[in-house]
Each structure stands twice: as structure tokens, then as C-alpha cells.
Scaffold this motif. Structure first.
Motif, short mmCIF file in Angstrom:
data_model
loop_
_atom_site.label_atom_id
_atom_site.label_comp_id
_atom_site.label_asym_id
_atom_site.label_seq_id
_atom_site.Cartn_x
_atom_site.Cartn_y
_atom_site.Cartn_z
N ILE B 52 16.12 14.63 -16.60
CA ILE B 52 15.03 13.98 -14.88
C ILE B 52 16.25 13.90 -14.19
O ILE B 52 16.45 14.84 -13.19
CB ILE B 52 14.71 13.19 -15.27
N LYS B 53 17.55 13.68 -14.46
CA LYS B 53 18.78 13.74 -13.44
C LYS B 53 19.35 14.67 -13.37
O LYS B 53 19.45 15.35 -11.86
CB LYS B 53 19.94 13.20 -14.25
N ALA B 54 19.77 16.04 -14.48
CA ALA B 54 19.89 17.24 -13.92
C ALA B 54 19.13 17.53 -12.56
O ALA B 54 19.41 18.65 -12.21
CB ALA B 54 20.50 18.07 -15.12
N ALA B 55 17.33 17.79 -13.45
CA ALA B 55 16.93 18.53 -12.41
C ALA B 55 17.35 18.00 -10.59
O ALA B 55 16.62 18.55 -9.74
CB ALA B 55 15.45 18.36 -12.35
N LEU B 56 17.25 16.82 -10.17
CA LEU B 56 17.01 15.83 -9.58
C LEU B 56 18.35 16.59 -8.82
O LEU B 56 18.51 16.62 -7.16
CB LEU B 56 17.15 14.47 -9.09
N GLU B 57 19.73 16.61 -9.01
CA GLU B 57 21.06 16.65 -8.91
C GLU B 57 20.70 18.55 -8.47
O GLU B 57 21.17 18.58 -7.11
CB GLU B 57 22.16 16.77 -9.83
N ALA B 59 18.15 19.68 -7.20
CA ALA B 59 17.04 19.39 -6.15
C ALA B 59 17.70 18.97 -4.91
O ALA B 59 17.24 19.12 -4.25
CB ALA B 59 16.10 19.20 -6.23
N LYS B 60 19.16 18.32 -4.93
CA LYS B 60 19.56 17.38 -4.32
C LYS B 60 18.84 16.65 -3.77
O LYS B 60 19.03 15.84 -2.44
CB LYS B 60 20.25 19.01 -2.78
N VAL B 61 18.72 15.59 -4.89
CA VAL B 61 17.78 14.46 -4.17
C VAL B 61 18.78 13.17 -4.94
O VAL B 61 18.82 13.25 -6.04
CB VAL B 61 16.65 14.27 -4.23
N GLN B 84 11.74 10.03 -2.89
CA GLN B 84 10.48 9.32 -3.86
C GLN B 84 9.80 10.91 -3.87
O GLN B 84 9.66 11.21 -4.87
CB GLN B 84 9.76 8.14 -3.40
N LEU B 85 9.26 11.21 -2.44
CA LEU B 85 8.19 12.23 -2.79
C LEU B 85 8.58 13.51 -3.11
O LEU B 85 8.36 14.63 -3.75
CB LEU B 85 7.08 12.10 -1.40
N ARG B 86 10.04 14.18 -2.33
CA ARG B 86 10.49 15.05 -2.64
C ARG B 86 11.22 14.60 -4.46
O ARG B 86 11.21 16.42 -4.94
CB ARG B 86 12.10 15.13 -1.83
N ALA B 87 11.47 13.95 -4.85
CA ALA B 87 12.08 13.80 -5.74
C ALA B 87 11.33 14.38 -7.22
O ALA B 87 10.62 15.36 -8.13
CB ALA B 87 12.68 12.72 -6.39
N ILE B 91 9.78 17.17 -9.95
CA ILE B 91 10.71 17.43 -11.60
C ILE B 91 9.11 18.01 -11.33
O ILE B 91 9.01 18.14 -12.36
CB ILE B 91 9.93 15.57 -11.56
N GLU B 92 7.46 17.73 -11.03
CA GLU B 92 6.91 18.58 -11.09
C GLU B 92 7.33 20.38 -11.64
O GLU B 92 6.24 20.90 -12.21
CB GLU B 92 5.89 18.56 -10.24
N ARG B 93 8.00 20.47 -10.37
CA ARG B 93 8.11 22.24 -10.71
C ARG B 93 8.77 23.06 -10.85
O ARG B 93 8.59 23.50 -12.04
CB ARG B 93 9.09 22.71 -8.96
N THR B 94 9.55 21.85 -11.88
CA THR B 94 10.84 22.23 -13.38
C THR B 94 10.36 21.63 -14.64
O THR B 94 11.06 22.65 -15.26
CB THR B 94 12.38 22.15 -12.61
N LEU B 95 10.07 20.37 -14.65
CA LEU B 95 9.69 19.84 -15.34
C LEU B 95 8.40 19.53 -15.90
O LEU B 95 7.60 18.61 -17.16
CB LEU B 95 10.40 18.60 -16.07
N SER B 96 7.39 20.31 -15.33
CA SER B 96 5.65 19.68 -15.60
C SER B 96 4.80 20.08 -16.93
O SER B 96 4.07 18.92 -16.78
CB SER B 96 5.32 20.89 -13.95
N GLU B 97 5.71 21.13 -17.65
CA GLU B 97 5.18 21.27 -18.92
C GLU B 97 5.06 20.02 -19.73
O GLU B 97 4.59 20.18 -20.35
CB GLU B 97 5.65 22.56 -19.04
#
Lengths: 316, 618
Positions: B52-57, B59-61, B84-87, B91-97
Motif C-alpha cells: 500500500i505504501k508503494a501504491a501511494l508513493e 500516486a504521490k500521496v 485521504q480521497l486521493r489515496a 488504492i482502488e485503481r491499483t489494488l482493488s482486486e
């Protein structure tokens, strides 16, 4: 020792005015009762059922604009009013008559239409829906709650004091309840669940006040060996008068703060308590104690000092 | 005189310190956070926070922190609601599965507070925003369904045992079976009594006929009702969990109601739709030969029935049902591995799978439809009396071509969006409910109104408190200051008890706190007026203090007990927000007795105790 002069030094013959006071109360209560019977209450959503939608507009909005949109949605009969400010609008829809639509969808549909008309410059602040049967249950429960509170208190006072005091306390409390709800009926102030809660708190407060004076009456009867019943009651009221005024005063202070700053939802609640505290203070003096006199309290009723008042330990 | 022993002072100090400690967490602000749970078939592992950290990094959140919660959840904190919303989006975009997210608020408490189990007050929905729904379970229908089921079972049993009966009819909650003669009836009675011990079976003769009357005893009816309620609660819980709402609460209320509370939920319309639906499904073959036009004109071909799709287009379906909703064991949303388009994956039970395989083998290349059947219950007012009507809504939610024979597990593609796939899967999974349900009460509070309520509540507490403090200080001087300190401690103690019990604070609850501020000084006023009286009567200051506290004590208790009675009645009759008022009123009165009697006495003893006094500042 220089003691500063305080309002303790009253010596008012309260009990002399007990007859006019009884007449006054009687007439006012009759008006309240008539109003309750013939005018009824402006019951809030909790008791009638229906749907309330609170909208927060970005700009001040005309009620007529909102009404126009509602009419296109087939809700011309809705109640529309400002709620606190001109950007905050409350729409109330009566329980649906013969319309087959999910309540949940109704509020969505109405909001979508309003949102479209306002180009999205409106926010859904609150939706409340109460089904007809729930409204009926809440009404019943409300009545029962008031009844049970009165019965519980009657039992407690009868145990701690004497039956005349218990009757006096309950008469005074019913007086306060009737007066408070009577005002809500007379002026058609919306009566919702929070107001009901306030009425129950009024019961508690009014009794609190009454009991303080009864306590002093009982104590005076035991302490002062001479003097008439009325004289002793009078002096008991006078002795506790400053306390009565101070406590009512501080309670009113916070209630006014609540009324002014608490927001629209809590207004009815604060108002009911303000009325209740005022009338509760009056009724303690003129109704509760006067009833005790009328019921024929004599010194002998309180004198058998077989360890009364020792039921509670003194301060440890 | 007027000195407390050391242990008493220490005890009072200890209680106050404990109160301060318990109330402390409420000073910390709330971070906008995201609660992360594992999606179906996945789990939160030790690698999850890193992912999750990686996904947020990416997306620059900026992330404030991430931590594990109980029950296999993660909590990610952010500095602003925007982040929070951007995060969540990232997460939904890349890890939603693999992960589900839910927006929430969480206090950033230091580790030692968590370790001690300290917590903030829990705020009611009217303060934090959210949806409160009361759902009524239609018990009458649940019982009817049970009687219907028993009718079928009795019929089968009698037939299997070759016991001939004339008629078998339902009569309210009873089943009436008529026999030709007494002998067959007695045989039937013996058999049924042995097989259906839970039923109340009685033989009689009614207008010349030999009758068995089978009824559901009270205990059995209760069991059926409990089951209906329980099953609905379970189903609702599944639906709510799948929705991704933080801290949902689903609780039974009384005999037939369920209360669902979803804090901070964003889209009430969709939520209610999913909660309120009583859905079942049928898989049917499409009739490709019959004329749709004829059917629309009212002449459907034999063996077929006219349905409508969601877009309103008419479609002819075969009357024979292949599989029904209760044969579905699981359904989930995902993406088709070949085309990448949204899909719904469905699993069937053994019986359903067999039927499905038989039918699809014979019909490869032909279209098959899913009919979504919803029972919508509405309550209307007819002549002022509430009348319930249940309407059956049948809709074709998908039509798909059978590409190859399939059985146990299959997928449906051709859905518009992944959201649609998600919702469809959710509805499929919920299957058929035990009894129809209806939303009878709803309260939705938008987040901005919740914040307004908090602000207004706080403002009135501050103003009310300020006025009372000012008045007391002016009117009673030193003693007034003591009362004021007691009042402030009283407020802290109320907050402490609320935090400890995790009782819900509502707007009427705040009103209760304000009211107790006004009433709490009553105890002090009673004591002080007594002290003044004693002084007026010529007693020494020390004796006056002692007598004042002593004599006022029983009055204070008596006066407060009546208010406590009112609070208890309010609590037992009130619902939701009103309960909140009762709770704070109750707690406020109890704590005020402690602070006003013991607390202020201890303080006054410290100030005046054990020395000669000429006068008191009262």
C-alpha cells in the motif's frame, strides 16, 4: 462579623397567595388542556411519520423556487421552510397516501431533482424517514414514559416522605408537564422526540426543586416547636428561596446558551426546558406546598421521630 | 476540625487523576483515514503495508502512517481529507482486486494510551454523519412461509405412506387435513405425530368429516421468528461488509426489528437500495422462436413468458426455470481473463450445477437470461391505517450467450461497468432472504451537518459553562471558585466516564451535559446557602462549614434521585439520540454528586480546615 446582605433575608407570605395562585394555575391549565384537546400538537416527524429532507444551499434560496421543483415531482403539498438561515431549507413530506414508492427512493429522487435545479450547488444535510407504524409506536412510548416517570417518582417520594408530600409533588409535576406541553400546543411549536425528552427532564427538575423545599418543611416541623403549619411552610420556602433562585438562575443561564447556540435541532428541547424550569420553580412554591396544606398536613404527621431521616448516613 | 484524613484526600485525588487520564484521549484530533480490508479470497499479510505504501508513493500521496488493527485490518492515516480521497482512489485503481477500502476517521493516540486501552468518546451518527436505518422483518410472511413448507412436507409424508386424505388446506397458522374415515385419520395422526414432534396435532370431527388439525405451537413460532430475524441479520451483515463501510453496526431491536448504523457512509441512495432489497434470481432460457410482438400484444407463446429488460426492452423467456437464487453458493465480481471486461463469477450447489450442465449442454449457442426478482414492501396509509403491500418486481438483468456447457462455476460478461458487476455479485450472493423486510425508519446525517452539530454543541457548552462559572465566582467568592473547580472536574469526569463506557455521545447528549452543568452547581448552592444560614444564626465559621455540608447531604441525595429516575425512564423508553441524553444526564448527576460533595469538601477543608477563622469568603 460583617455578613454581606443577600437575598436570604426574605420574609414573604407566600401561602397567603395560595388561593389566587391556584385560580391562576387552574385557568391557565384549562386553557392548555382545551388547546391540547382542540388544537392538538404540531407533531414532528418522529410522531407523524413521513420524510424530512434538510438541504444546505450554497447561496440564499427562495422557498418558491424549491416549491416549483417539488411540484414537478408531484409533491406540491410538501411543507417547505427555512431552517436557521436562508441557505438552509427544510422540506417535509407527509406520509405517502397510496403512492407505491420506496421511502428510501423518494428522498433520493426529490434530492436529485432539487440538485439538478440548483446546478449541484446544494448539499444533502439530513434525511429522516419514519414509517407510519413507527410514528405510532413512538407516540405510545412517549406517553408511557411520562406515566412511568411519574409513578416511579411518586413511589420514591412516598417512601422518603409522607403520602401528602408525594401527592403534592405529583400534582405540581403534572401541572408543569401540562403547562409546558400546553404552551407547545397553544403556539403550535413543533413537538418532536427531543421535546419529549425535555419534558421528562422537566419532570426530574421540577421534582428536584420540590423535594428541596419539602426537605426543609420536614426539618422545620421537627425543629420549630411552635407556630402554625402555614407559618412553618412559609419560613421553609423563604429559607430556601435564595437557593431556588440561584439554581433556577444557573440552569436558565445554560439553557439560554443552548437555545441561542445549540442550533435549530435543539431549539425545541431548550425551549421546553426553559418553560419547564420557570413553571417548575413557581409550582414548587404555589402548587406543591399548597397541596400539602390542602391535604391537611399537621405537625403530628411528621413528628413521630422514630429514626426518620436516619435512613441515609450523614456525610462520611 | 474540618480536616479529611490523608487516605480520603488521596482517594479523591486518585479518582480525579483517573478521570483526567480517561478523558485525555479526547484532546487528540482525528486523522482522515482509510480502513483497508482484504477482498474475498485474499488476506492482509505482512507484505500488505509495504504494497500500500508503494501504491501511494506511486500516486504521490503523502502517508502519515499505517498500522494494523484488530481483525486483520489496516489503517492508513493522512493529513487532509483531500489526501485521504486521493489515496483511496489510488488504492482502488491499483489494488482493488485484493483490498477493499473504507473512509473513516481515527484519533492519532500515542502508543501508551492504546496500550492502556484508552479511547475517545464514541460519537453518534448525528455528530459524525452517517446512516441509521431501522428494518422491519415481516414475521407474518415468515410464519406463512413456514406453514406453507409444512403443508408440502405433510402432503409428501402422507403420500409416501399411502395414507389417503381428501383435502389438505391451510387455515391461518393451522393445516387442516380431511380424511374419509376415522381409521385412516388415526393412522395419519399416528404417523404425523411420530414424524413431526414439533407440531401440535389434534384429531376431531367437524360437520361429519374426520379432521386432523396441525398447528404451530407458540414455542415453534418463536423459533421460526428468531430464525427469520437471525438469517436477515446475517444476510444484512454480509451485504454491509461487502459495501466497505468502516465500523458498521447491525443489531437486533426487540422482536422483529434490525437497526443498521453506517457511520460516514457517502452514498445513501445506493446503500438503502442494497439493504432494502429482498432479492432472488432465476436463470431461464430465452425463447428465440416466439414472436415478441405477439407477446407484447398479450398473446405469449405457450411455455414462454414476457419479461422486460432494465432498459425497458421486451424479451420472451421460457417458463421453465433452470436454477434459482437459493442454489447459488457464491458470486463475486472481477474481470474476464480474456477480454478484460467486467464480469460476475457464480458458483452453484450440486443440484443446481447438475441442472445447469444438462440444460447448457443441450443449448450451446443460445442465449440465457438472469431474472432478478425483488419483493418490495411498502406501507401505505389507507383511511389512516397503515396497510402493507408487497409488490413483485421482475427484471431481466442480464442476457448472455451460452458459449459452452458449464456447471458448477461460470462467469457472466457483458456488464456495463465494474460497479455494476460488483452490485450484481452482491445481490446474487445475498440470495433469497428468509422473510421480506422493509425500511421503517431512516436517519441520514450529512458530514457537514454532523460537524455543525459538534461545533454548536461545543459552543453552547462553553458559553453555558462560562456564564455559570462567572456567576458562582461573583456570588460565592472563594467558595464559588471551589464550586467552579468542582464543576470543571465534573465535566472532565463526565467525559471520562463516557470514554470509558464507550457510550455514544449524541447531540441531545451534549444538551444533557449542558443541562447537568446548570444543575450540578445545585449541590454546591444547597451547601453554601446552609453555611450562610448557619453563620447568620451566629455559629462559628468552622461549625458552619461542618453543619452546612452535613445538613445539605440528604437533601442533595433526595433531589438527585428523582432526576435519576427520570433519566432511567428516558433510557428505557428512548431510542437513539434520546438514549444519549439519558446517558449523559445520568452520568452527569452521579459525577456531580461526587465532585460537589466530596471534591469541594476536600478542597474547602484544605483551604479553611484546622485553623481559627473569623470570617468566610462566602
Amino acid at each position: 462579623m460583617t455578613q454581606k446582605r443577600t437575598i436570604n433575608d426574605f420574609d414573604i407570605d407566600f401561602m397567603r397567595q395560595r388561593k389566587p395562585a391556584a385560580w391562576l394555575s387552574g385557568v391557565v391549565l384549562l386553557v392548555c388542556l382545551l388547546s391540547i384537546v382542540f388544537r392538538g400538537f404540531d407533531f414532528g416527524l418522529d410522531f407523524t411519520g413521513g420524510t424530512v429532507i434538510e438541504l444546505g444551499y450554497a447561496q440564499p434560496t427562495e422557498l418558491s423556487d424549491v416549491r416549483a421543483v417539488l411540484e414537478t415531482q408531484g409533491h406540491g403539498g410538501a411543507t417547505i421552510q427555512y431552517f436557521g438561515s436562508r441557505t438552509d431549507i427544510l422540506v417535509r413530506l407527509a406520509p405517502q397516501d397510496g403512492v407505491e414508492e420506496d421511502s428510501a427512493k423518494l428522498s433520493d429522487r426529490v434530492f436529485k431533482a432539487l440538485s439538478q435545479a440548483a446546478q449541484g450547488q446544494v448539499e444533502l444535510r439530513r434525511v429522516e424517514f419514519v414509517g407510519p407504524q413507527v410514528g405510532e409506536e413512538l407516540r405510545e412510548q412517549g406517553g408511557l414514559a411520562v406515566l412511568f416517570a411519574l409513578i416511579g417518582i411518586l413511589i420514591y417520594v412516598a417512601l422518603r416522605f409522607e403520602w401528602r408530600f408525594a401527592v403534592g409533588a405529583v400534582v405540581a409535576t403534572m401541572h408543569d408537564v401540562l403547562f409546558t406541553v400546553g404552551i407547545f400546543s397553544l403556539f403550535q411549536i413543533p413537538f418532536d422526540l427531543t421535546v419529549l425528552a425535555a419534558v421528562l427532564a422537566v419532570i426530574g427538575y421540577s421534582l428536584n426543586d420540590t423535594i428541596v423545599i419539602f426537605d426543609r418543611v420536614r426539618e422545620s416541623f421537627r425543629r420549630v416547636r411552635k407556630g402554625t403549619v402555614i407559618g412553618i411552610i412559609n419560613s421553609a420556602i423563604n429559607e430556601t428561596l435564595s437557593r431556588t433562585i440561584v439554581t433556577s438562575g444557573t440552569t436558565l443561564l445554560v439553557l439560554v446558551a443552548l437555545y441561542v447556540l445549540g442550533g435549530e435541532t435543539i431549539n425545541g428541547f431548550a425551549l421546553a426546558l426553559i418553560i419547564g424550569v420557570l413553571v417548575g420553580t413557581y409550582s414548587t412554591i404555589y402548587i406543591a406546598t399548597a397541596s400539602v396544606i390542602w391535604l391537611g398536613l399537621s405537625r403530628d404527621d411528621l413528628l413521630p421521630v422514630k429514626k426518620e431521616g436516619a435512613e441515609l448516613d450523614p456525610l462520611p | 476540625m474540618n480536616r479529611y484524613p490523608l487516605w480520603k484526600n488521596l482517594l479523591i485525588l486518585g479518582v480525579i487523576l483517573a478521570g483526567l487520564l480517561l478523558a485525555w484521549p479526547n484532546l487528540y484530533s482525528q486523522d482522515p483515514s482509510i480502513e483497508i480490508t482484504a477482498a474475498r479470497g485474499h488476506e492482509i499479510s505482512e507484505a500488505s503495508p509495504g504494497e500500500i505504501k508503494a501504491a501511494l508513493e506511486n500516486a504521490k500521496v503523502p502517508l502519515k502512517g499505517i498500522e494494523s488493527l484488530e481483525g486483520g485490518k489496516l489503517l492508513a492515516r493522512f493529513d487532509t481529507p483531500g489526501e485521504q480521497l486521493r489515496a483511496q482512489e489510488a488504492i482502488e485503481r491499483t489494488l482493488s482486486e485484493r483490498y477493499r477500502t473504507a473512509l473513516t476517521q481515527s484519533a492519532d493516540l500515542p502508543g501508551w494510551m492504546r496500550w492502556l486501552g484508552l479511547n475517545q468518546m464514541s460519537l453518534g451518527l448525528d455528530l459524525r454523519g452517517g446512516i441509521h436505518v431501522v428494518i422491519d422483518v415481516d414475521m407474518e410472511t415468515a410464519l406463512e412461509q413456514a406453514v406453507e413448507r409444512y403443508s408440502g412436507d405433510l402432503r409428501t409424508l402422507l403420500r409416501e405412506d399411502k395414507i389417503r386424505y381428501l383435502t389438505l388446506t391451510r387455515d391461518g397458522a393451522n393445516i387442516l387435513i380431511r380424511f374419509e374415515d376415522a381409521a385412516t385419520r388415526d393412522a395419519g395422526e399416528k404417523k404425523l405425530k411420530r414424524e413431526f414432534r414439533e407440531l401440535d396435532i389434534q384429531a376431531s370431527e367437524e360437520s361429519g368429516a374426520f379432521v386432523l388439525r396441525a398447528g404451530l405451537p407458540e414455542t415453534e413460532q418463536q423459533k421460526i421468528k428468531d430464525f427469520a430475524l437471525q438469517q436477515n441479520i446475517t444476510t444484512l451483515r454480509n451485504r454491509v461488509n461487502a459495501l466497505g463501510v468502516a465500523e458498521p453496526s447491525i443489531a437486533r431491536q426487540g422482536e422483529r426489528r434490525i437497526v443498521v448504523e453506517l457511520p460516514g457512509a457517502q452514498d445513501p441512495g445506493r446503500l438503502k437500495e442494497i439493504l432494502g432489497a429482498t432479492a432472488t434470481l432465476e436463470y431461464r432460457l430465452v425463447d428465440t422462436e416466439g414472436s415478441v410482438a405477439d407477446a407484447v400484444a398479450g398473446r405469449p407463446p405457450v411455455g414462454s413468458k414476457l419479461y422486460y429488460e432494465r432498459n425497458g426492452a421486451p424479451i420472451l423467456l421460457k417458463r421453465r426455470v433452470i436454477v434459482t437464487g437459493d442454489q447459488i453458493t457464491d458470486a463475486s465480481a472481477g474481470f474476464d481473463s480474456q477480454s478484460g471486461s467486467p464480469a460476475v463469477f457464480v458458483n452453484l450447489d450440486g443440484q443446481g450445477a447438475r441442472r445447469m450442465r444438462d440444460v447448457t449442454t443441450e443449448n450451446v449457442g443460445k442465449p440465457m437470461a438472469v431474472v432478478f426478482i425483488e419483493n418490495r414492501t411498502t406501507t401505505k396509509l389507507v383511511d389512516g391505517e397503515p396497510v402493507k403491500t408487497t409488490r413483485k418486481v421482475e427484471e431481466v438483468i442480464s442476457v448472455a450467450t451460452i458459449r459452452e456447457p458449464f456447471g458448477r462455476r461460470f462467469q457472466t460478461t457483458g456488464l456495463d461497468s465494474s460497479a455494476e458487476a460488483h452490485d450484481t455479485a452482491l445481490l446474487l450472493r445475498s440470495g433469497a432472504l428468509a422473510a421480506p423486510i422493509e425500511i421503517v425508519e431512516e436517519r441520514t446525517i450529512g458530514p457537514s451537518l454532523g460537524q455543525d452539530n459538534i461545533d454548536q454543541g461545543l459552543a453552547s457548552v462553553m458559553l453555558g459553562m462560562g456564564l455559570v462559572l462567572l456567576f458562582m465566582a461573583v456570588y460565592y467568592r472563594v467558595f464559588g471558585l471551589v464550586a467552579n473547580l468542582a464543576l470543571v472536574i465534573n465535566l472532565v469526569m463526565t467525559v471520562a466516564v463516557l470514554s470509558m463506557l464507550q457510550a455514544t455521545l449524541t447531540l441531545p447528549g451534549i444538551a444533557g451535559i449542558v443541562l447537568t452543568i446548570g444543575m450540578a452547581v445545585d449541590a454546591n448552592v444547597l451547601i453554601y446557602e446552609r453555611i450562610r444560614e448557619e453563620i447568620r444564626n451566629g455559629n462559628s465559621p468552622q461549625a458552619s462549614i461542618h453543619a452546612g455540608f452535613d445538613k445539605a447531604f440528604s437533601t442533595i441525595v433526595d433531589a438527585n434521585v428523582t432526576t435519576l429516575i427520570a433519566a432511567v425512564v428516558l433510557f428505557s423508553f428512548g431510542t437513539g439520540p434520546i438514549k444519549g441524553f439519558a446517558v449523559t444526564l445520568f452520568i452527569g448527576i452521579i459525577t456531580s454528586m461526587f465532585t460537589a460533595i466530596l471534591g469541594s469538601r476536600a478542597l474547602i477543608n484544605l483551604i479553611y480546615g484546622g485553623r481559627r477563622l473569623n470570617k468566610l469568603a462566602i
